[in-house]
Design a protein around this motif. Structure first.
Motif, PDB file in Angstrom:
ATOM      1  N   UNK A  46       0.825  -1.210   0.000  1.00 26.91           N
ATOM      2  CA  UNK A  46       0.000   0.000   0.000  1.00 26.91           C
ATOM      3  C   UNK A  46       0.858   1.259   0.000  1.00 26.91           C
ATOM      4  N   UNK A  47       1.896   1.265   0.819  1.00 27.29           N
ATOM      5  CA  UNK A  47       2.776   2.433   0.887  1.00 27.29           C
ATOM      6  C   UNK A  47       3.511   2.668  -0.423  1.00 27.29           C
ATOM      7  N   UNK A  48       3.983   1.609  -1.052  1.00 31.33           N
ATOM      8  CA  UNK A  48       4.671   1.787  -2.321  1.00 31.33           C
ATOM      9  C   UNK A  48       3.724   2.334  -3.378  1.00 31.33           C
ATOM     10  N   UNK A  49       2.488   1.908  -3.358  1.00 31.63           N
ATOM     11  CA  UNK A  49       1.500   2.404  -4.318  1.00 31.63           C
ATOM     12  C   UNK A  49       1.289   3.897  -4.133  1.00 31.63           C
ATOM     13  N   UNK A  50       1.342   4.366  -2.884  1.00 36.26           N
ATOM     14  CA  UNK A  50       1.210   5.797  -2.614  1.00 36.26           C
ATOM     15  C   UNK A  50       2.327   6.574  -3.302  1.00 36.26           C
TER      16      UNK A  50
END
Length: 167
Positions: A136-140
């Motif tokens: 999720x963080x990488x997608x951000x």
């Protein structure tokens, strides 16, 4: 010819593919809510919606749907926030709802493979992390260029390697 790797060792011979799918309408039972601690970590509402993250108020737990590479709902995991439940069940576990356990073999999928397939194909690479929150963080930060997937554990298996190499 690359003699260092014998690819025949990595063929799936006796693996049974996941064939239990759940209706995605089950996710409508939960609310769209991102826990404050996840917001503080940098996860955005946009990332939450893209991965269909929900919140189960009655259980005080985040709902993390797992999709296969074709977008089929194959399992749902919970992230507990109650200290008592964490001690009893652990932080992450399959959702148990109305007598049904929404589990799937974690070794036969990669969290985020459906959402990040285009970037994995584009760049011909993937970064494998342990948990869903890292995806999720990488997608951000990388949005459409995110090629991160999670094995949801401490090990990566041959089945998961094959999922990636087929892309």
């Amino acid at each position: 010819k690359n003699n260092l790797i014998d690819k025949s060792k990595y063929e799936l011979k006796n693996q049974i593919p996941i064939n239990t799918y759940y209706p995605s309408i089950i996710l409508d039972r939960f609310i769209d809510y991102l826990p404050y601690s996840w917001k503080k970590d940098g996860i955005t509402e946009e990332a939450m919606r893209l991965f269909d993250i929900k919140f189960y108020i009655a259980a005080n737990a985040s709902i993390l749907p797992h999709f296969d590479k074709d977008g089929n709902l194959i399992g749902i995991r919970c992230r507990e926030f109650s200290k008592e439940k964490i001690e009893e069940y652990g932080k992450y576990h399959p959702l148990y709802l109305n007598g049904e356990i929404y589990s799937h073999p974690l070794s036969q999928n990669l969290y985020g493979i459906y959402q990040n397939e285009a970037a994995i194909r584009k760049y011909r690479r993937a970064v494998i992390v342990e948990g869903e929150k890292s995806v999720l963080l990488d997608k951000v930060y990388n949005q459409d260029d995110s090629f991160v997937v999670a094995c949801c554990g401490h090990q990566i298996g041959i089945y998961q390697v094959n999922l990636l190499t087929k892309l």
